[in-house]
Design a protein around this motif. Sequence first.
Motif, PDB file in Angstrom:
ATOM      1  N   ARG A  88       0.848  -1.198   0.000  1.00 23.85           N
ATOM      2  CA  ARG A  88       0.000   0.000   0.000  1.00 23.85           C
ATOM      3  C   ARG A  88       0.876   1.238   0.000  1.00 23.85           C
ATOM      4  NH1 ARG A  88      -2.997   0.552   4.925  1.00 23.85           N
ATOM      5  NH2 ARG A  88      -1.335  -0.650   5.869  1.00 23.85           N
ATOM      6  N   VAL A  89       0.471   2.250  -0.755  1.00 22.37           N
ATOM      7  CA  VAL A  89       1.185   3.528  -0.761  1.00 22.37           C
ATOM      8  C   VAL A  89       0.622   4.368   0.384  1.00 22.37           C
ATOM      9  CG1 VAL A  89       1.656   5.626  -2.057  1.00 22.37           C
ATOM     10  CG2 VAL A  89       1.587   3.421  -3.236  1.00 22.37           C
ATOM     11  N   VAL A  90       1.504   4.740   1.322  1.00 22.99           N
ATOM     12  CA  VAL A  90       1.073   5.496   2.499  1.00 22.99           C
ATOM     13  C   VAL A  90       1.825   6.824   2.519  1.00 22.99           C
ATOM     14  CG1 VAL A  90       1.003   5.537   5.022  1.00 22.99           C
ATOM     15  CG2 VAL A  90       0.589   3.384   3.805  1.00 22.99           C
ATOM     16  N   PRO A  91       1.099   7.962   2.468  1.00 20.87           N
ATOM     17  CA  PRO A  91       1.764   9.260   2.553  1.00 20.87           C
ATOM     18  C   PRO A  91       2.293   9.493   3.962  1.00 20.87           C
ATOM     19  CG  PRO A  91      -0.620   9.538   2.434  1.00 20.87           C
ATOM     20  CD  PRO A  91      -0.352   8.075   2.304  1.00 20.87           C
ATOM     21  N   VAL A  92       3.437  10.196   4.057  1.00 13.60           N
ATOM     22  CA  VAL A  92       4.059  10.491   5.351  1.00 13.60           C
ATOM     23  C   VAL A  92       4.111  12.012   5.535  1.00 13.60           C
ATOM     24  CG1 VAL A  92       6.131  10.280   6.769  1.00 13.60           C
ATOM     25  CG2 VAL A  92       5.401   8.360   5.327  1.00 13.60           C
ATOM     26  N   VAL A  93       3.490  12.478   6.615  1.00 16.11           N
ATOM     27  CA  VAL A  93       3.421  13.898   6.939  1.00 16.11           C
ATOM     28  C   VAL A  93       4.458  14.211   8.003  1.00 16.11           C
ATOM     29  CG1 VAL A  93       1.966  15.708   7.936  1.00 16.11           C
ATOM     30  CG2 VAL A  93       0.974  14.041   6.355  1.00 16.11           C
ATOM     31  N   ASP A  94       5.268  15.232   7.762  1.00 19.54           N
ATOM     32  CA  ASP A  94       6.221  15.719   8.754  1.00 19.54           C
ATOM     33  C   ASP A  94       5.428  16.612   9.711  1.00 19.54           C
ATOM     34  OD1 ASP A  94       8.139  17.139  10.198  1.00 19.54           O
ATOM     35  OD2 ASP A  94       9.510  17.298   8.504  1.00 19.54           O
ATOM     36  N   MET A  95       5.205  16.116  10.939  1.00 24.86           N
ATOM     37  CA  MET A  95       4.345  16.845  11.867  1.00 24.86           C
ATOM     38  C   MET A  95       4.910  18.214  12.247  1.00 24.86           C
ATOM     39  SD  MET A  95       1.567  15.257  12.295  1.00 24.86           S
ATOM     40  CE  MET A  95       0.770  15.500  13.869  1.00 24.86           C
ATOM     41  N   ALA A  96       6.232  18.326  12.374  1.00 24.78           N
ATOM     42  CA  ALA A  96       6.816  19.629  12.709  1.00 24.78           C
ATOM     43  C   ALA A  96       6.493  20.638  11.605  1.00 24.78           C
ATOM     44  CB  ALA A  96       8.320  19.507  12.910  1.00 24.78           C
ATOM     45  N   ALA A  97       6.646  20.237  10.353  1.00 25.71           N
ATOM     46  CA  ALA A  97       6.333  21.128   9.236  1.00 25.71           C
ATOM     47  C   ALA A  97       4.831  21.426   9.180  1.00 25.71           C
ATOM     48  CB  ALA A  97       6.812  20.518   7.926  1.00 25.71           C
ATOM     49  N   ARG A  98       4.013  20.442   9.492  1.00 25.84           N
ATOM     50  CA  ARG A  98       2.557  20.645   9.495  1.00 25.84           C
ATOM     51  C   ARG A  98       2.171  21.710  10.517  1.00 25.84           C
ATOM     52  NH1 ARG A  98      -2.173  21.447   7.692  1.00 25.84           N
ATOM     53  NH2 ARG A  98      -3.890  20.128   8.324  1.00 25.84           N
ATOM     54  N   PHE A  99       2.909  21.757  11.624  1.00 24.83           N
ATOM     55  CA  PHE A  99       2.628  22.745  12.666  1.00 24.83           C
ATOM     56  C   PHE A  99       3.363  24.057  12.436  1.00 24.83           C
ATOM     57  CE2 PHE A  99       1.981  19.007  15.808  1.00 24.83           C
ATOM     58  CZ  PHE A  99       0.727  18.766  15.270  1.00 24.83           C
ATOM     59  N   GLY A 100       4.105  24.171  11.310  1.00 20.86           N
ATOM     60  CA  GLY A 100       4.800  25.403  10.998  1.00 20.86           C
ATOM     61  C   GLY A 100       6.107  25.598  11.745  1.00 20.86           C
ATOM     62  N   HIS A 101       6.737  24.483  12.190  1.00 20.87           N
ATOM     63  CA  HIS A 101       7.986  24.571  12.948  1.00 20.87           C
ATOM     64  C   HIS A 101       9.206  24.154  12.134  1.00 20.87           C
ATOM     65  CE1 HIS A 101       5.579  25.397  16.419  1.00 20.87           C
ATOM     66  NE2 HIS A 101       5.076  24.184  16.509  1.00 20.87           N
ATOM     67  N   GLY A 102       9.115  24.134  10.820  1.00 21.09           N
ATOM     68  CA  GLY A 102      10.248  23.697   9.998  1.00 21.09           C
ATOM     69  C   GLY A 102      10.292  22.185   9.884  1.00 21.09           C
ATOM     70  N   HIS A 103      11.213  21.694   9.062  1.00 16.94           N
ATOM     71  CA  HIS A 103      11.299  20.247   8.822  1.00 16.94           C
ATOM     72  C   HIS A 103      11.963  19.511   9.974  1.00 16.94           C
ATOM     73  CE1 HIS A 103       9.740  20.015   4.773  1.00 16.94           C
ATOM     74  NE2 HIS A 103      10.421  21.114   4.471  1.00 16.94           N
ATOM     75  N   THR A 104      11.550  18.269  10.166  1.00 19.02           N
ATOM     76  CA  THR A 104      12.169  17.392  11.162  1.00 19.02           C
ATOM     77  C   THR A 104      13.502  16.892  10.620  1.00 19.02           C
ATOM     78  OG1 THR A 104      10.012  16.668  11.989  1.00 19.02           O
ATOM     79  CG2 THR A 104      11.895  15.214  12.435  1.00 19.02           C
ATOM     80  N   ASP A 105      14.550  17.029  11.422  1.00 21.00           N
ATOM     81  CA  ASP A 105      15.850  16.467  11.058  1.00 21.00           C
ATOM     82  C   ASP A 105      15.846  14.994  11.427  1.00 21.00           C
ATOM     83  OD1 ASP A 105      16.918  18.902  10.157  1.00 21.00           O
ATOM     84  OD2 ASP A 105      17.439  19.479  12.216  1.00 21.00           O
ATOM     85  N   VAL A 106      16.244  14.148  10.481  1.00 16.74           N
ATOM     86  CA  VAL A 106      16.258  12.709  10.735  1.00 16.74           C
ATOM     87  C   VAL A 106      17.418  12.386  11.673  1.00 16.74           C
ATOM     88  CG1 VAL A 106      16.482  10.422   9.694  1.00 16.74           C
ATOM     89  CG2 VAL A 106      15.217  12.228   8.492  1.00 16.74           C
ATOM     90  N   ALA A 107      17.104  11.694  12.775  1.00 14.72           N
ATOM     91  CA  ALA A 107      18.101  11.292  13.764  1.00 14.72           C
ATOM     92  C   ALA A 107      17.858   9.830  14.126  1.00 14.72           C
ATOM     93  CB  ALA A 107      18.011  12.183  14.999  1.00 14.72           C
ATOM     94  N   ARG A 108      18.597   9.351  15.105  1.00 11.53           N
ATOM     95  CA  ARG A 108      18.535   7.932  15.466  1.00 11.53           C
ATOM     96  C   ARG A 108      17.142   7.496  15.913  1.00 11.53           C
ATOM     97  NH1 ARG A 108      19.027   4.923  19.997  1.00 11.53           N
ATOM     98  NH2 ARG A 108      19.296   6.763  21.308  1.00 11.53           N
TER      99      ARG A 108
END
Length: 197
Positions: free
Chosen positions: A78-98
């Motif tokens: 299944r194709v599942v869209p992924v929403v960056d919650m920080a960006a959705r809330f207007g806080h910039g993109h989430t940096d990928v970490a461990r």
Amino acid sequence: MTQTIEGRGTTAVPSPRNGDDRSALVSGGAERYLTFGLAGEIYALPILDVTEIMEYRALTVVPMMPSFLRGVINLRGRVVPVVDMAARFGHGHTDVARRTSIIIVETPNVGDDGQTATSSMGIMVDAVNKVVHLGEEDIEPPPAFGAGIRADFISGMAKYDSHFVIILDVSRVLSLDEMVAIGRAATGQPASVEAPE
């Protein structure tokens, strides 16, 4: 009593959905919520909205989408869209970490025929914390201001372990109608297309 989510990889979360009967997992007036960290704040989702938790994986980027839609993943065909919650809330993109994770949730959608169906969406968060039990007495109405995100995204505020936890309303945060309108605006398309007469 809390249930800590340990390990990495994929964690299945039981989500019995017989209609909208949420009483199956409610004990003593308390409901279970999955807590997670995002931009230094603690948020929570009702556990019945969560179907799976997985570590962050590479996403397929979809062109001309709103900035908070980071891409899509293949989840068992299944194709599942992924929403960056920080960006959705207007806080910039989430940096990928461990500890960056993707939480798969089910969201209700009302189709053109008026029927309600559910669809899966992923939300990208800084870290998944644990499952907590919160009773009605632990939850206060959403504040009119000061939470750092839109008030209509919040279903309540709870105090847990001397921290405030912001309980999100998944149906509003991940509203497909609103996201489609934002996507159209981002690409310069009209917000809605009128049917020809």
